[in-house]
Write a protein that holds these residues in place. Structure first.
Motif, PDB file in Angstrom:
ATOM      1  N   SER A  98       0.823  -1.207   0.000  1.00 28.17           N
ATOM      2  CA  SER A  98       0.000   0.000   0.000  1.00 28.17           C
ATOM      3  C   SER A  98       0.855   1.254   0.000  1.00 28.17           C
ATOM      4  O   SER A  98       1.909   1.310   0.636  1.00 28.17           O
ATOM      5  CB  SER A  98      -0.888   0.038   1.247  1.00 28.17           C
ATOM      6  N   VAL A  99       0.349   2.287  -0.689  1.00 24.28           N
ATOM      7  CA  VAL A  99       0.984   3.601  -0.645  1.00 24.28           C
ATOM      8  C   VAL A  99       0.632   4.238   0.694  1.00 24.28           C
ATOM      9  O   VAL A  99      -0.524   4.187   1.126  1.00 24.28           O
ATOM     10  CB  VAL A  99       0.489   4.488  -1.814  1.00 24.28           C
ATOM     11  N   LYS A 100       1.624   4.814   1.357  1.00 26.68           N
ATOM     12  CA  LYS A 100       1.374   5.463   2.658  1.00 26.68           C
ATOM     13  C   LYS A 100       0.339   6.567   2.460  1.00 26.68           C
ATOM     14  O   LYS A 100       0.484   7.436   1.617  1.00 26.68           O
ATOM     15  CB  LYS A 100       2.655   6.045   3.228  1.00 26.68           C
ATOM     16  N   GLY A 101      -0.743   6.489   3.210  1.00 28.43           N
ATOM     17  CA  GLY A 101      -1.807   7.481   3.132  1.00 28.43           C
ATOM     18  C   GLY A 101      -2.867   7.183   2.087  1.00 28.43           C
ATOM     19  O   GLY A 101      -3.852   7.897   1.984  1.00 28.43           O
ATOM     20  N   GLN A 102      -2.659   6.139   1.298  1.00 26.74           N
ATOM     21  CA  GLN A 102      -3.623   5.741   0.260  1.00 26.74           C
ATOM     22  C   GLN A 102      -3.751   4.223   0.264  1.00 26.74           C
ATOM     23  O   GLN A 102      -3.285   3.554  -0.647  1.00 26.74           O
ATOM     24  CB  GLN A 102      -3.174   6.216  -1.122  1.00 26.74           C
ATOM     25  N   ARG A 103      -4.405   3.690   1.220  1.00 26.18           N
ATOM     26  CA  ARG A 103      -4.448   2.229   1.398  1.00 26.18           C
ATOM     27  C   ARG A 103      -5.046   1.477   0.216  1.00 26.18           C
ATOM     28  O   ARG A 103      -4.768   0.319   0.015  1.00 26.18           O
ATOM     29  CB  ARG A 103      -5.194   1.887   2.678  1.00 26.18           C
ATOM     30  N   GLY A 104      -5.861   2.120  -0.585  1.00 24.94           N
ATOM     31  CA  GLY A 104      -6.455   1.447  -1.737  1.00 24.94           C
ATOM     32  C   GLY A 104      -5.560   1.409  -2.957  1.00 24.94           C
ATOM     33  O   GLY A 104      -5.899   0.814  -3.967  1.00 24.94           O
ATOM     34  N   VAL A 105      -4.393   2.064  -2.898  1.00 25.40           N
ATOM     35  CA  VAL A 105      -3.458   2.104  -4.027  1.00 25.40           C
ATOM     36  C   VAL A 105      -2.299   1.173  -3.706  1.00 25.40           C
ATOM     37  O   VAL A 105      -1.620   1.346  -2.697  1.00 25.40           O
ATOM     38  CB  VAL A 105      -2.941   3.543  -4.269  1.00 25.40           C
ATOM     39  N   HIS A 106      -2.078   0.187  -4.555  1.00 26.59           N
ATOM     40  CA  HIS A 106      -1.036  -0.814  -4.316  1.00 26.59           C
ATOM     41  C   HIS A 106       0.011  -0.808  -5.422  1.00 26.59           C
ATOM     42  O   HIS A 106      -0.308  -0.589  -6.585  1.00 26.59           O
ATOM     43  CB  HIS A 106      -1.642  -2.215  -4.243  1.00 26.59           C
ATOM     44  N   TRP A 107       1.232  -1.092  -5.034  1.00 29.49           N
ATOM     45  CA  TRP A 107       2.326  -1.359  -5.966  1.00 29.49           C
ATOM     46  C   TRP A 107       2.666  -2.835  -5.826  1.00 29.49           C
ATOM     47  O   TRP A 107       2.434  -3.445  -4.781  1.00 29.49           O
ATOM     48  CB  TRP A 107       3.541  -0.493  -5.625  1.00 29.49           C
ATOM     49  N   HIS A 108       3.192  -3.411  -6.898  1.00 25.36           N
ATOM     50  CA  HIS A 108       3.458  -4.848  -6.937  1.00 25.36           C
ATOM     51  C   HIS A 108       4.876  -5.101  -7.433  1.00 25.36           C
ATOM     52  O   HIS A 108       5.434  -4.293  -8.177  1.00 25.36           O
ATOM     53  CB  HIS A 108       2.464  -5.548  -7.875  1.00 25.36           C
ATOM     54  N   THR A 109       5.426  -6.236  -7.055  1.00 28.12           N
ATOM     55  CA  THR A 109       6.752  -6.630  -7.529  1.00 28.12           C
ATOM     56  C   THR A 109       6.686  -6.916  -9.025  1.00 28.12           C
ATOM     57  O   THR A 109       5.772  -7.595  -9.503  1.00 28.12           O
ATOM     58  CB  THR A 109       7.237  -7.883  -6.772  1.00 28.12           C
ATOM     59  N   VAL A 110       7.658  -6.402  -9.749  1.00 25.20           N
ATOM     60  CA  VAL A 110       7.697  -6.567 -11.203  1.00 25.20           C
ATOM     61  C   VAL A 110       7.951  -8.023 -11.571  1.00 25.20           C
ATOM     62  O   VAL A 110       8.796  -8.685 -10.984  1.00 25.20           O
ATOM     63  CB  VAL A 110       8.793  -5.662 -11.826  1.00 25.20           C
ATOM     64  N   SER A 111       7.204  -8.495 -12.565  1.00 27.10           N
ATOM     65  CA  SER A 111       7.398  -9.834 -13.124  1.00 27.10           C
ATOM     66  C   SER A 111       7.524  -9.693 -14.642  1.00 27.10           C
ATOM     67  O   SER A 111       7.201  -8.654 -15.201  1.00 27.10           O
ATOM     68  CB  SER A 111       6.208 -10.729 -12.788  1.00 27.10           C
TER      69      SER A 111
END
Length: 119
Positions: free
Chosen positions: A61-74
Protein backbone atom coordinates in the motif's frame (compact mmCIF):
# COMPACT_ATOMS: atom_id res chain seq x y z
CA UNK A 1 5.35 -12.76 1.45
CA UNK A 2 8.55 -10.76 1.78
CA UNK A 3 9.18 -7.15 2.65
CA UNK A 4 10.72 -4.97 -0.05
CA UNK A 5 14.44 -4.26 -0.04
CA UNK A 6 16.67 -1.73 -1.79
CA UNK A 7 16.92 -2.54 -5.50
CA UNK A 8 13.54 -4.27 -5.79
CA UNK A 9 11.58 -3.24 -8.87
CA UNK A 10 7.88 -2.48 -8.45
CA UNK A 11 4.99 -1.27 -10.58
CA UNK A 12 1.55 0.25 -10.27
CA UNK A 13 -1.38 0.37 -12.66
CA UNK A 14 -4.02 3.05 -13.03
CA UNK A 15 -7.14 3.16 -15.14
CA UNK A 16 -9.61 6.02 -15.49
CA UNK A 17 -12.80 3.98 -15.81
CA UNK A 18 -13.38 0.67 -17.56
CA UNK A 19 -13.10 2.22 -21.04
CA UNK A 20 -9.64 3.66 -20.38
CA UNK A 21 -6.32 1.96 -21.06
CA UNK A 22 -4.35 0.47 -18.20
CA UNK A 23 -1.37 2.73 -17.57
CA UNK A 24 1.73 1.22 -15.97
CA UNK A 25 4.25 3.04 -13.76
CA UNK A 26 7.54 1.41 -12.81
CA UNK A 27 9.98 2.36 -10.07
CA UNK A 28 12.69 0.96 -7.83
CA UNK A 29 13.11 0.83 -4.07
CA UNK A 30 15.95 3.19 -3.09
CA UNK A 31 15.61 3.18 0.71
CA UNK A 32 13.87 1.23 3.44
CA UNK A 33 13.01 2.16 7.01
CA UNK A 34 11.45 0.06 9.72
CA UNK A 35 8.00 0.45 8.19
CA UNK A 36 8.43 2.08 4.75
CA UNK A 37 9.98 1.42 1.35
CA UNK A 38 10.85 4.62 -0.52
CA UNK A 39 10.73 4.49 -4.31
CA UNK A 40 12.95 6.35 -6.77
CA UNK A 41 9.92 8.42 -7.83
CA UNK A 42 9.39 9.58 -4.21
CA UNK A 43 6.39 7.40 -3.38
CA UNK A 44 6.48 5.81 0.07
CA UNK A 45 5.06 2.32 0.45
CA UNK A 46 4.10 0.59 3.65
CA UNK A 47 6.63 -2.23 3.63
CA UNK A 48 4.13 -4.83 4.70
CA UNK A 49 3.02 -7.21 1.94
CA UNK A 50 -0.71 -7.79 1.92
CA UNK A 51 -3.29 -9.58 -0.16
CA UNK A 52 -4.30 -7.40 -3.08
CA UNK A 53 -7.14 -8.00 -5.50
CA UNK A 54 -6.18 -5.11 -7.76
CA UNK A 55 -3.53 -6.33 -10.22
CA UNK A 56 -1.57 -9.07 -8.48
CA UNK A 57 -2.21 -11.32 -5.50
CA UNK A 58 0.26 -9.45 -3.27
CA UNK A 59 0.69 -5.69 -3.03
CA UNK A 60 2.24 -2.92 -0.98
CA UNK A 61 0.00 0.00 0.00
CA UNK A 62 0.98 3.60 -0.64
CA UNK A 63 1.37 5.46 2.66
CA UNK A 64 -1.81 7.48 3.13
CA UNK A 65 -3.62 5.74 0.26
CA UNK A 66 -4.45 2.23 1.40
CA UNK A 67 -6.45 1.45 -1.74
CA UNK A 68 -3.46 2.10 -4.03
CA UNK A 69 -1.04 -0.81 -4.32
CA UNK A 70 2.33 -1.36 -5.97
CA UNK A 71 3.46 -4.85 -6.94
CA UNK A 72 6.75 -6.63 -7.53
CA UNK A 73 7.70 -6.57 -11.20
CA UNK A 74 7.40 -9.83 -13.12
CA UNK A 75 8.06 -10.73 -16.75
CA UNK A 76 4.30 -10.98 -17.27
CA UNK A 77 3.80 -7.45 -15.91
CA UNK A 78 6.47 -6.11 -18.28
CA UNK A 79 4.85 -7.89 -21.23
CA UNK A 80 1.38 -6.62 -20.26
CA UNK A 81 2.76 -3.08 -20.05
CA UNK A 82 4.36 -3.42 -23.50
CA UNK A 83 1.10 -4.63 -25.03
CA UNK A 84 -0.91 -1.88 -23.37
CA UNK A 85 1.61 0.78 -24.47
CA UNK A 86 1.26 -0.46 -28.07
CA UNK A 87 -2.52 0.01 -27.83
CA UNK A 88 -2.08 3.50 -26.42
CA UNK A 89 0.43 4.43 -29.15
CA UNK A 90 -1.91 3.20 -31.91
CA UNK A 91 -4.90 4.99 -30.39
CA UNK A 92 -2.96 8.24 -29.97
CA UNK A 93 -1.60 8.02 -33.53
CA UNK A 94 -5.08 7.67 -35.01
CA UNK A 95 -6.41 10.46 -32.77
CA UNK A 96 -3.71 12.87 -33.96
CA UNK A 97 -3.39 11.79 -37.61
CA UNK A 98 -5.21 13.81 -40.25
CA UNK A 99 -5.79 11.49 -43.19
CA UNK A 100 -5.79 12.73 -46.76
CA UNK A 101 -8.51 11.51 -49.09
CA UNK A 102 -5.96 9.31 -50.85
CA UNK A 103 -4.96 7.71 -47.52
CA UNK A 104 -8.60 7.16 -46.58
CA UNK A 105 -9.25 5.46 -49.93
CA UNK A 106 -6.23 3.23 -49.50
CA UNK A 107 -7.32 2.24 -45.96
CA UNK A 108 -10.85 1.61 -47.21
CA UNK A 109 -9.54 -0.68 -49.96
CA UNK A 110 -7.40 -2.57 -47.44
CA UNK A 111 -10.40 -3.22 -45.22
CA UNK A 112 -12.54 -4.17 -48.20
CA UNK A 113 -9.92 -6.66 -49.32
CA UNK A 114 -9.52 -8.02 -45.80
CA UNK A 115 -13.23 -8.50 -45.19
CA UNK A 116 -13.71 -9.96 -48.68
CA UNK A 117 -11.08 -12.63 -48.11
CA UNK A 118 -12.75 -13.82 -44.90
CA UNK A 119 -16.13 -14.55 -46.42
Amino acid sequence: MEELKVGDKVYNTTQDGFDDFIRYSFSEVVAVTKTLAVLKNGIRLINQPKISYITEDIGYSVKGQRGVHWHTVSLQAIRNAQLENEKIAAYDWFENKKFTLQEKQWIYQQFKTLSGSQE
